[in-house]
Design an enzyme around this catalytic site. Sequence first.
Site, PDB file in Angstrom:
ATOM      1  N   LYS A 178      -1.406   0.355  -1.965  1.00 63.19           N
ATOM      2  CA  LYS A 178      -0.784   0.626  -3.259  1.00 63.19           C
ATOM      3  C   LYS A 178      -0.997  -0.592  -4.164  1.00 63.19           C
ATOM      4  O   LYS A 178      -0.187  -1.515  -4.185  1.00 63.19           O
ATOM      5  CB  LYS A 178       0.710   0.914  -3.065  1.00 63.19           C
ATOM      6  CG  LYS A 178       1.374   1.695  -4.215  1.00 63.19           C
ATOM      7  CD  LYS A 178       1.568   0.898  -5.491  1.00 63.19           C
ATOM      8  CE  LYS A 178       2.535  -0.247  -5.338  1.00 63.19           C
ATOM      9  NZ  LYS A 178       2.645  -1.005  -6.667  1.00 63.19           N
ATOM     10  N   GLU A 252       4.550 -11.796   2.812  1.00 66.18           N
ATOM     11  CA  GLU A 252       4.043 -13.067   2.291  1.00 66.18           C
ATOM     12  C   GLU A 252       4.610 -13.201   0.891  1.00 66.18           C
ATOM     13  O   GLU A 252       4.226 -12.477  -0.020  1.00 66.18           O
ATOM     14  CB  GLU A 252       2.508 -13.069   2.296  1.00 66.18           C
ATOM     15  CG  GLU A 252       1.918 -14.473   2.177  1.00 66.18           C
ATOM     16  CD  GLU A 252       1.794 -14.925   0.737  1.00 66.18           C
ATOM     17  OE1 GLU A 252       2.643 -15.748   0.315  1.00 66.18           O
ATOM     18  OE2 GLU A 252       0.887 -14.472   0.045  1.00 66.18           O
ATOM     19  N   CYS A 286       1.017 -18.375  -5.421  1.00 67.74           N
ATOM     20  CA  CYS A 286       2.199 -18.692  -4.621  1.00 67.74           C
ATOM     21  C   CYS A 286       2.075 -20.038  -3.927  1.00 67.74           C
ATOM     22  O   CYS A 286       3.088 -20.664  -3.597  1.00 67.74           O
ATOM     23  CB  CYS A 286       2.461 -17.589  -3.595  1.00 67.74           C
ATOM     24  SG  CYS A 286       1.074 -17.279  -2.476  1.00 67.74           S
ATOM     25  N   GLU A 386      10.608 -20.394  -8.602  1.00 65.70           N
ATOM     26  CA  GLU A 386       9.174 -20.158  -8.788  1.00 65.70           C
ATOM     27  C   GLU A 386       8.922 -19.667 -10.207  1.00 65.70           C
ATOM     28  O   GLU A 386       9.395 -18.601 -10.601  1.00 65.70           O
ATOM     29  CB  GLU A 386       8.662 -19.146  -7.770  1.00 65.70           C
ATOM     30  CG  GLU A 386       7.156 -19.004  -7.779  1.00 65.70           C
ATOM     31  CD  GLU A 386       6.637 -18.100  -6.679  1.00 65.70           C
ATOM     32  OE1 GLU A 386       5.578 -18.408  -6.101  1.00 65.70           O
ATOM     33  OE2 GLU A 386       7.294 -17.078  -6.389  1.00 65.70           O
TER      34      GLU A 386
END
Length: 484
Positions: A178, A252, A286, A386
């Site tokens: 997806k 992750e 990331c 973040e």
Amino acid sequence: MTLDRDALFIGGTWAKPATDGLLEVVSPHSEEVVARVPEGSAADIDAAVAAARRAFDEGPWPRMSPAERIEVVQNLSGLYAAKLEEMATIISTEMGSPISFSSLAQAPAPWMQIEAFLAIAREFPWESTRPGALGADVVVRHEPVGVVAAIPPWNVPQFTILSKLVPALLAGCTVVVKPAPETPLDGYLLAELLVEAGVPEGVVSIVAGGREVGEHLVRHPGVDKVAFTGSTAAGRRIGAICGEQLKRVSLELGGKSAAIILDDADEAAAIEGLKFLGVMNSGQACVAQTRVLVSRERHDAFAAALASAIGGMKVGDPLDPATEIGPMVAQRQQERVEKYIALGQEEGAQLLTGGNGRPDGLDTGWYVRPTVFAGVDNRMRIAQEEIFGPVLSVIPYVDVADAVRIANDSEYGLAGTVWTADPEAGLEVARGVRTGTYGINTYTMDFAAPFGGFKASGLGREFGPEGLAQYTEAKSVYLAAPPL
């Protein structure tokens, strides 16, 4: 060449979508629509999972020998290698990654993954015999986990698709991918390569859609495992759903990685490294080294030199080979990063370069000026949360033990680096920082080694034999002696 699509890739064939919904792919540089593709719906996901379920329960793919599956994936590798330039251009077009980064990482790194997993699969202990503790031998088999839902993000779409798809295929799983609604185009180019490589019908589906479609896929009772890359908030929700269903899951997630600059480090080399590692992919990574830890004695001089280097990076059209910083993927992401830049100033951090406001010479596009803050306290939100944009925080430390403490003072634990002239000192620092991956005077992912995070950075591992094992179930067969 048109990038439009009018069909979804369901069960290995191009199929008419269940609804008339469309996804408009918008250039982050021009803010113009560059392609329109069908928007996947719950009904399309149902069809994809049904095809994957049939292919797993009744089809040949899980029943092939590992060598036969390796041959098909080897075909894919050859086809993929021939499409690297096209893949890089598509990704830069749809999500704004500088073509310099796309040509270096967005397209070649996925191909390198394929090759690494092929080497691992050839040596993997698919079936082995060991002495049992009760006097007879035990056969240990690694069998495919089943139907896999693979959900990649928009920032490195091919990299994160193939980190899931390739080991799943080699293990004998079937897969429903997806893609994110911002980046469906690269996934459909991959679909064409899968057909040409000889992947049997039903084994792979690729259906782009939004969050609701993704959650429908995660909750689907026909799915045995979910492999997700994305935000920690979304990962927590997916993990909770999978926990309720006792569904296998690997996550992750986010990061807030620290680069520790020891006093003996080569300043010029560290700054050159951080120009890439701190703001790679325009900061939308990331593993980006966004917290830069420098001793109090060196802080001011190092921060000034870093700000000069980062502030001098070329911002502009992602398809220009000279561009180093491209746009954010969407206006919402641009606004998010700008809010953090304003917050950093409110929190009392010293703005050395960048800040809010459109970069010079750019009348359109979701751009953010590359920004460096100095004198940052690690308790500030710009040091804890973040940001996912080209924003670096320089944080002073007292001594090496204090630097390790600051690096660990984060809910995340994905990556990190230490910069030093003494490799043994660097290794000692690496042992003390709680992250899943680390680098001394550089940072990279070696696809023969496990990648993943501690703490809120995720569950499970990708790459290496550990990453392949995530797509298998271990079965023990006890070989009793025949009756007399």
